[in-house]
Design an enzyme around this catalytic site. Structure first.
Site, PDB file in Angstrom:
ATOM      1  CG  ASP A 158      -4.211 -15.829 -51.626  1.00 10.35           C
ATOM      2  OD1 ASP A 158      -4.277 -16.055 -50.041  1.00 10.35           O
ATOM      3  OD2 ASP A 158      -5.081 -16.222 -52.265  1.00 10.35           O
ATOM      4  CB  ILE A 180      -3.248 -30.016 -38.930  1.00  7.69           C
ATOM      5  CG1 ILE A 180      -3.737 -31.281 -38.895  1.00  7.69           C
ATOM      6  CG2 ILE A 180      -2.269 -29.752 -40.036  1.00  7.69           C
ATOM      7  CD1 ILE A 180      -4.324 -31.833 -40.006  1.00  7.69           C
ATOM      8  CB  THR A 182      -0.156 -21.418 -48.802  1.00  7.50           C
ATOM      9  OG1 THR A 182      -0.876 -22.401 -49.333  1.00  7.50           O
ATOM     10  CG2 THR A 182       0.944 -21.505 -50.122  1.00  7.50           C
ATOM     11  N   GLY A 229      -3.762 -16.916 -42.157  1.00  6.93           N
ATOM     12  CA  GLY A 229      -4.072 -18.050 -41.059  1.00  6.93           C
ATOM     13  C   GLY A 229      -2.686 -18.576 -40.501  1.00  6.93           C
ATOM     14  CG  ASP A 260      -4.656 -24.997 -48.465  1.00 11.41           C
ATOM     15  OD1 ASP A 260      -4.804 -25.478 -47.353  1.00 11.41           O
ATOM     16  OD2 ASP A 260      -5.663 -24.310 -48.743  1.00 11.41           O
TER      17      ASP A 260
HETATM   18  P1  ATP Z   1      -4.161 -17.564 -45.840  1.00 12.04           P
HETATM   19  O1  ATP Z   1      -5.465 -17.444 -46.879  1.00 12.04           O
HETATM   20  O2  ATP Z   1      -3.217 -18.628 -46.384  1.00 12.04           O
HETATM   21  O3  ATP Z   1      -4.598 -17.646 -44.521  1.00 12.04           O
HETATM   22  P2  ATP Z   1      -3.501 -14.968 -46.666  1.00 12.04           P
HETATM   23  O4  ATP Z   1      -2.398 -14.056 -46.778  1.00 12.04           O
HETATM   24  O5  ATP Z   1      -4.121 -15.136 -48.262  1.00 12.04           O
HETATM   25  O6  ATP Z   1      -3.186 -16.328 -46.171  1.00 12.04           O
HETATM   26  P3  ATP Z   1      -5.703 -13.128 -45.907  1.00 12.04           P
HETATM   27  O7  ATP Z   1      -6.618 -13.150 -44.800  1.00 12.04           O
HETATM   28  O8  ATP Z   1      -6.516 -13.337 -47.222  1.00 12.04           O
HETATM   29  O9  ATP Z   1      -4.744 -14.270 -45.773  1.00 12.04           O
HETATM   30  O10 ATP Z   1      -4.877 -11.834 -46.020  1.00 12.04           O
HETATM   31  C1  ATP Z   1      -3.887 -11.426 -45.137  1.00 12.04           C
HETATM   32  C2  ATP Z   1      -3.885  -9.897 -45.053  1.00 12.04           C
HETATM   33  O11 ATP Z   1      -3.559  -9.400 -46.577  1.00 12.04           O
HETATM   34  C3  ATP Z   1      -4.920  -9.145 -44.422  1.00 12.04           C
HETATM   35  O12 ATP Z   1      -4.420  -8.270 -43.737  1.00 12.04           O
HETATM   36  C4  ATP Z   1      -5.596  -8.469 -45.664  1.00 12.04           C
HETATM   37  O13 ATP Z   1      -6.073  -7.169 -45.521  1.00 12.04           O
HETATM   38  C5  ATP Z   1      -4.546  -8.373 -46.596  1.00 12.04           C
HETATM   39  N1  ATP Z   1      -5.081  -8.577 -48.156  1.00 12.04           N
HETATM   40  C6  ATP Z   1      -5.707  -9.442 -48.564  1.00 12.04           C
HETATM   41  N2  ATP Z   1      -5.786  -9.298 -49.947  1.00 12.04           N
HETATM   42  C7  ATP Z   1      -5.519  -8.176 -50.105  1.00 12.04           C
HETATM   43  C8  ATP Z   1      -5.300  -7.358 -51.437  1.00 12.04           C
HETATM   44  N3  ATP Z   1      -6.078  -7.688 -52.653  1.00 12.04           N
HETATM   45  N4  ATP Z   1      -4.558  -5.939 -51.436  1.00 12.04           N
HETATM   46  C9  ATP Z   1      -4.021  -5.481 -50.206  1.00 12.04           C
HETATM   47  N5  ATP Z   1      -4.226  -6.208 -49.002  1.00 12.04           N
HETATM   48  C10 ATP Z   1      -4.721  -7.671 -49.152  1.00 12.04           C
HETATM   49 MG    MG Z   2      -5.393 -16.837 -48.972  1.00 15.98          MG
END
Ligand code: ATP
Ligand code: MG
Length: 491
Positions: A197, A386, A225, A108, A227
């Site tokens: 994460d 935001i 993040t 995000g 949050d």
């Molecule tokens: P936020 O939750 O703060 O928006 P995030 O990095 O956690 O950020 P996600 O949408 O969960 O956002 O993941 C971002 C990218 O990471 C995606 O392209 C997703 O495919 C990849 N990803 C998420 N979890 C895994 C995992 N366990 N192993 C490999 N790739 C992952």
């Molecule tokens: Mg996340």
């Protein structure tokens, strides 16, 4: 030795020091020489950079570590976790002409993404003389599905004044093999990954595949993040901006509520599992009467429930403002909307039910039904406003330090790390350690007590008991229902 979290370099423990003897752990990050032991090193060009000529100590010592627990008593001096201190090293493992760096943003939006991108590009360019820097278009899938974007100081000059990410972002689409193929085929040797994460779990998988293939490629993470829910690091970038911007929403809700009879302003803020934004926005604003966060499950009914508190506040002041973090009250809502609670997004994250709308509906119904009066309720959800603003000054400075830590680490051959401040000193933290645990508001800590004493809201300590009462009531209801049915049966 390779530990669960990166490398625990026990040889760094000084056998003569008592501190070492009483259980300190130095949790180090991987280094490129772990799988390519014979790499050539080069002097760090920073030493010859006129901008840094007045700096007394150019380089961080190789055995500088930062203690996670800074408050110690005489019995545990020097014990606990330590992370490698970030910063430039006198020897580096990449010549400027050989570096081909890329930057990707995933997950995000968060204020400060563009600042981090800008500072990675500018610092690589001006501090290390790197000339080949590429942006990956639209998150992880951009590695294999799109062309790269050429980055240089001119392209990124103004981007910190804009919200969002100039590279685009996405969820889902992580394919480790295809991503590492693309890195290999394009000859990329430094990968900067900015995300949360999920993104970091993806980064860890890329790093492991790179080791398997024996490539001279380093992966560096920058934790994103909004949050503020990454454990270990002091604070995440964009958090201060989010709290600042949230003030505008709270202020609007307050003005609206104050202007009418029985005025209630409800503001929903980000915080899926951690209520930091809601807590800090409430503490900063002073206009908030009640702050609901995921860490403190609340209930509606009873003397010490939310309904009664809202009723009392309206009697006392004629208006009130409620701030609710998006992850609060999920169990309560799920009871009424059980079919929706299993939906998830493209990355597999569980989609939350809208606590803001639900709460507004409940409050309105309650006042009409129980108190036979209506309330004027204004609901504000400023989430996307935001997330989309550019970062404020303090976040810009913080983003600069994060970017610099990441590039110094990568140039020095560290990898599989994420950069961030621990007790105000920037460190390299093994990725798996950084994403291992989410940080939550500690409700037995003084900060939450400060909030309670400023809002005078209920502390909802009776939550477990209320749940139990409700369960017993439901059982009773269903039993009596059963008896009724039985009585209706013929014969
Ligand atoms: P936020 O939750 O703060 O928006 P995030 O990095 O956690 O950020 P996600 O949408 O969960 O956002 O993941 C971002 C990218 O990471 C995606 O392209 C997703 O495919 C990849 N990803 C998420 N979890 C895994 C995992 N366990 N192993 C490999 N790739 C992952
Ligand atoms: Mg996340």
């Amino acid at each position: 030795a390779a530990g669960k979290w990166g490398v625990v370099r026990s040889e760094l423990l000084n056998p003569k020091s008592e501190a070492g003897a009483c259980g300190s752990t130095f949790e180090d990050v991987p280094h490129i020489t772990d799988w390519l032991p014979d790499l050539e090193t080069f002097p760090n060009p920073l030493k010859f950079n006129p901008a840094y000529s007045a700096v007394k100590k150019y380089f961080v010592d190789d055995d500088d570590f930062v203690a996670k627990d800074i408050v110690v008593n005489m019995e545990n001096v020097g014990s606990g976790l330590h992370f490698r201190r970030a910063g430039p090293r006198d020897k580096i493992y990449f010549r400027a002409e050989e570096v081909k760096a890329c930057i990707v943003t995933c997950g995000g939006l968060c204020p400060g993404l563009n600042t981090v991108i800008r500072e990675i590009v500018c610092a690589l360019w001006y501090q290390y003389g790197v000339r080949e820097i590429y942006g990956i278009d639209g998150g992880y899938r951009g590695f294999y599905a799109r062309n790269t974007i050429t980055l240089n100081p001119k392209v990124v000059n103004d981007i910190h004044k804009r919200g969002g990410t100039i590279l685009g972002t996405s969820r889902g689409g992580h394919d480790t093999m295809k991503i590492v193929d693309s890195i290999e085929n394009r000859g990329i040797n430094q990968v900067y990954i900015i995300g949360g994460d999920g993104t970091h779990k993806g980064a860890e998988a890329i790093h492991e595949e790179i080791i398997k293939r024996g490539l001279k490629v380093v992966v560096a993470g920058i934790p994103k993040t909004i949050d503020n829910d990454i454990d270990i690091i002091d604070k995440s970038f964009g958090f201060d901006t989010a709290v600042e911007e949230a003030q505008r929403a709270i202020n609007a809700a307050h003005v609206e509520a104050e202007s009418t009879h029985n005025g209630v302003g409800v503001v929903k803020l980000m915080g899926r599992y951690s209520g930091y934004i809601a807590m800090y926005a409430t503490l900063a604003s002073r206009d908030v009467d009640c702050c609901l966060i995921p860490e403190v499950p609340f209930f509606l009914e009873g003397e010490d429930g939310l309904y009664e508190f809202v009723y009392r506040r309206l009697r006392e002041n004629g208006h009130m403002v409620v701030v609710v973090a998006e992850g609060s009250g999920q169990e309560l809502i799920a009871e009424s909307l059980s079919s929706l609670d299993k939906m998830s997004d493209a990355s597999g994250n569980r989609l939350l039910l809208d606590v803001g709308l639900w709460l507004c509906q409940r409050l309105k119904e309650h006042f009409l039904k129980v108190h036979k009066e209506s309330i004027t309720l204004k609901y504000i959800d400023p989430t996307y406003m935001i997330r989309a603003v550019p970062s404020i000054a303090s976040d810009n400075v913080y983003c600069t330090l994060l970017a610099h830590s990441a590039i110094h680490g990568a140039m020095a051959g560290f990898c599989g790390f994420t950069a961030g401040p621990v007790n105000n000193r920037h460190c390299y933290i093994p990725i798996s350690r950084a994403v291992e645990k989410q940080r939550h508001v500690n409700t037995s800590d003084r900060m939450w007590a400060r909030l309670l004493s400023s809002t005078h809201q209920p502390n909802f300590l009776r939550y477990e008991k209320v749940l139990e009462e409700q369960r017993v009531q439901r059982e009773k209801d269903s039993n009596s229902h059963g008896v009724d049915l039985d009585q209706q049966l013929p014969g």
